[in-house]
Design a protein around this motif. Structure first.
Motif, PDB file in Angstrom:
ATOM      1  N   VAL A  71       0.838  -1.205   0.000  1.00 27.53           N
ATOM      2  CA  VAL A  71       0.000   0.000   0.000  1.00 27.53           C
ATOM      3  C   VAL A  71       0.869   1.250   0.000  1.00 27.53           C
ATOM      4  CG1 VAL A  71      -1.684   1.327   1.320  1.00 27.53           C
ATOM      5  CG2 VAL A  71      -1.932  -1.163   1.124  1.00 27.53           C
ATOM      6  N   ASN A  72       1.866   1.268   0.871  1.00 27.86           N
ATOM      7  CA  ASN A  72       2.745   2.438   0.967  1.00 27.86           C
ATOM      8  C   ASN A  72       3.509   2.671  -0.330  1.00 27.86           C
ATOM      9  OD1 ASN A  72       1.906   2.750   3.588  1.00 27.86           O
ATOM     10  ND2 ASN A  72       3.755   1.883   4.503  1.00 27.86           N
ATOM     11  N   ARG A  73       3.975   1.608  -0.932  1.00 25.76           N
ATOM     12  CA  ARG A  73       4.724   1.745  -2.195  1.00 25.76           C
ATOM     13  C   ARG A  73       3.843   2.387  -3.265  1.00 25.76           C
ATOM     14  NH1 ARG A  73       6.440  -2.918  -2.145  1.00 25.76           N
ATOM     15  NH2 ARG A  73       4.823  -3.967  -3.373  1.00 25.76           N
ATOM     16  N   HIS A  74       2.587   1.951  -3.342  1.00 26.72           N
ATOM     17  CA  HIS A  74       1.694   2.513  -4.356  1.00 26.72           C
ATOM     18  C   HIS A  74       1.351   3.973  -4.049  1.00 26.72           C
ATOM     19  CE1 HIS A  74      -1.221   2.706  -7.517  1.00 26.72           C
ATOM     20  NE2 HIS A  74      -2.230   2.911  -6.676  1.00 26.72           N
ATOM     21  N   LEU A  75       0.980   4.255  -2.801  1.00 28.07           N
ATOM     22  CA  LEU A  75       0.558   5.617  -2.464  1.00 28.07           C
ATOM     23  C   LEU A  75       1.715   6.605  -2.529  1.00 28.07           C
ATOM     24  CD1 LEU A  75      -1.847   5.066   0.580  1.00 28.07           C
ATOM     25  CD2 LEU A  75      -2.464   5.563  -1.792  1.00 28.07           C
ATOM     26  N   PHE A  76       2.819   6.263  -1.903  1.00 31.31           N
ATOM     27  CA  PHE A  76       3.882   7.242  -1.715  1.00 31.31           C
ATOM     28  C   PHE A  76       4.922   7.235  -2.839  1.00 31.31           C
ATOM     29  CE2 PHE A  76       2.497   6.159   2.714  1.00 31.31           C
ATOM     30  CZ  PHE A  76       1.822   7.349   2.953  1.00 31.31           C
ATOM     31  N   ASP A  77       5.216   6.068  -3.387  1.00 30.71           N
ATOM     32  CA  ASP A  77       6.236   6.006  -4.443  1.00 30.71           C
ATOM     33  C   ASP A  77       5.622   6.156  -5.837  1.00 30.71           C
ATOM     34  OD1 ASP A  77       8.055   5.583  -2.415  1.00 30.71           O
ATOM     35  OD2 ASP A  77       8.117   3.400  -2.693  1.00 30.71           O
ATOM     36  N   GLU A  78       4.561   5.430  -6.108  1.00 31.46           N
ATOM     37  CA  GLU A  78       3.988   5.427  -7.452  1.00 31.46           C
ATOM     38  C   GLU A  78       3.046   6.605  -7.689  1.00 31.46           C
ATOM     39  OE1 GLU A  78       2.210   1.575  -7.868  1.00 31.46           O
ATOM     40  OE2 GLU A  78       4.123   0.518  -7.576  1.00 31.46           O
ATOM     41  N   LEU A  79       2.178   6.887  -6.733  1.00 30.94           N
ATOM     42  CA  LEU A  79       1.214   7.977  -6.898  1.00 30.94           C
ATOM     43  C   LEU A  79       1.762   9.321  -6.436  1.00 30.94           C
ATOM     44  CD1 LEU A  79      -2.124   6.233  -5.825  1.00 30.94           C
ATOM     45  CD2 LEU A  79      -1.265   6.659  -8.138  1.00 30.94           C
ATOM     46  N   GLY A  80       2.775   9.306  -5.601  1.00 29.12           N
ATOM     47  CA  GLY A  80       3.437  10.552  -5.224  1.00 29.12           C
ATOM     48  C   GLY A  80       2.824  11.313  -4.072  1.00 29.12           C
ATOM     49  N   TYR A  81       1.975  10.669  -3.260  1.00 24.90           N
ATOM     50  CA  TYR A  81       1.518  11.337  -2.046  1.00 24.90           C
ATOM     51  C   TYR A  81       2.716  11.585  -1.139  1.00 24.90           C
ATOM     52  CZ  TYR A  81      -3.424  10.364  -3.045  1.00 24.90           C
ATOM     53  OH  TYR A  81      -4.676  10.329  -3.598  1.00 24.90           O
TER      54      TYR A  81
END
Length: 281
Positions: A71-81
């Protein structure tokens, strides 16, 4: 299937217990004060899209820490939150619609995004009303995994947590018992109250007294017993030259808090307004 999200009314919130208080809808209700054309369905759909994107991957992972890492990888790394390190006190960082659109926020708003996505995936992620920066926690076999959503969901070990807490505890290092209490899961009401207190502080600093008064008033809608919010609303009214409102709030604050450390100062403000102040004992 994505349904309609219904926002609560402000007058209904005080009667709801913490389990019944809807976190995302109420956070969007806070944002609607500043953005009256806000469509909550749009942002509910954003959360659902994030969760749907992750569902297949997360369902194949067995352990909670690895699930939340995805979840963190998608939100913070991929989506840029991420945390707004450049303009931390920008009020947009507390309004959830703006956090979704800008993908910038403060610790508590980013935690809320992370929690909402995780919970829709069956991951029991909770908020932690940690002194300083808001954090999140996930149960693991031997305790809890604590993470910092403002910094990409980075896990925090016990020593870093003790050090972070120490500066807010008069220099005292918390023992295991105190630290465990600090790391208790925050109920929805406490999270929303902290969001409103953040907004109130930002608007006081900016001298935007109408918005400061609104933030304190909304806090009272959530928790009518919060006397500090009553005082804060009265002081905002005072700065807006709304003398009747200021007299009412400050007098009621003194009636409830005659022994408060700021009671004499508030009493002097009330006397300046021509109001009768309760005697201090």
């Amino acid at each position: 299937m994505q349904g309609q999200i219904t926002l609560p009314t402000w007058d209904s919130l005080a009667e709801l217990d913490d389990e019944a208080l809807p976190l995302l809808p109420t956070a969007l209700l806070i944002a609607r004060d500043e953005y009256p054309d806000l469509d909550p369905t749009v942002y509910d759909a954003v959360v659902q899209a994030h969760a749907d994107h992750l569902r297949t991957e997360v369902d194949t992972i067995e352990h909670w820490p690895l699930k939340i890492a995805a979840v963190n990888r998608h939100l913070f790394d991929e989506l840029g939150y991420g945390g707004d390190h450049g303009e931390y006190y920008d009020p947009r960082n507390s309004y959830l619609n703006q956090v979704f659109e800008r993908r910038l926020g403060n610790p508590i708003s980013l935690a809320l995004v992370q929690m909402e996505v995780a919970r829709r995936l069956g991951i029991p992620l909770d908020g932690v009303s940690f002194p300083g920066h808001f954090l999140v926690r996930l149960p693991v076999d031997d305790g809890v995994l604590v993470m910092d959503p403002y910094n990409g969901g980075r896990p925090l070990d016990v020593e870093e947590l003790r050090e972070r807490a120490r500066s807010h505890l008069g220099g005292e290092t918390p023992d295991d018992h105190v630290l465990a209490q600090i790391l208790d899961a925050a109920p929805a009401r406490a999270i929303l109250m902290r969001m409103l207190r953040n907004l109130h502080g930002v608007y006081v600093e900016r001298g935007e007294w109408d918005r400061a008064a609104r933030s304190a008033d909304r806090l009272l809608k959530l928790a009518p017993e919060q006397d500090d919010a009553l005082r804060d609303r009265g002081l905002a009214y005072l700065n807006l030259d709304y003398e009747a409102g200021a007299r009412h709030d400050l007098a009621l604050y003194l009636q409830r808090n005659r022994q408060a450390t700021d009671a004499q100062w508030v009493r002097e403000k009330l006397v300046e307004l021509g109001g009768r102040a309760p005697r201090l004992h």
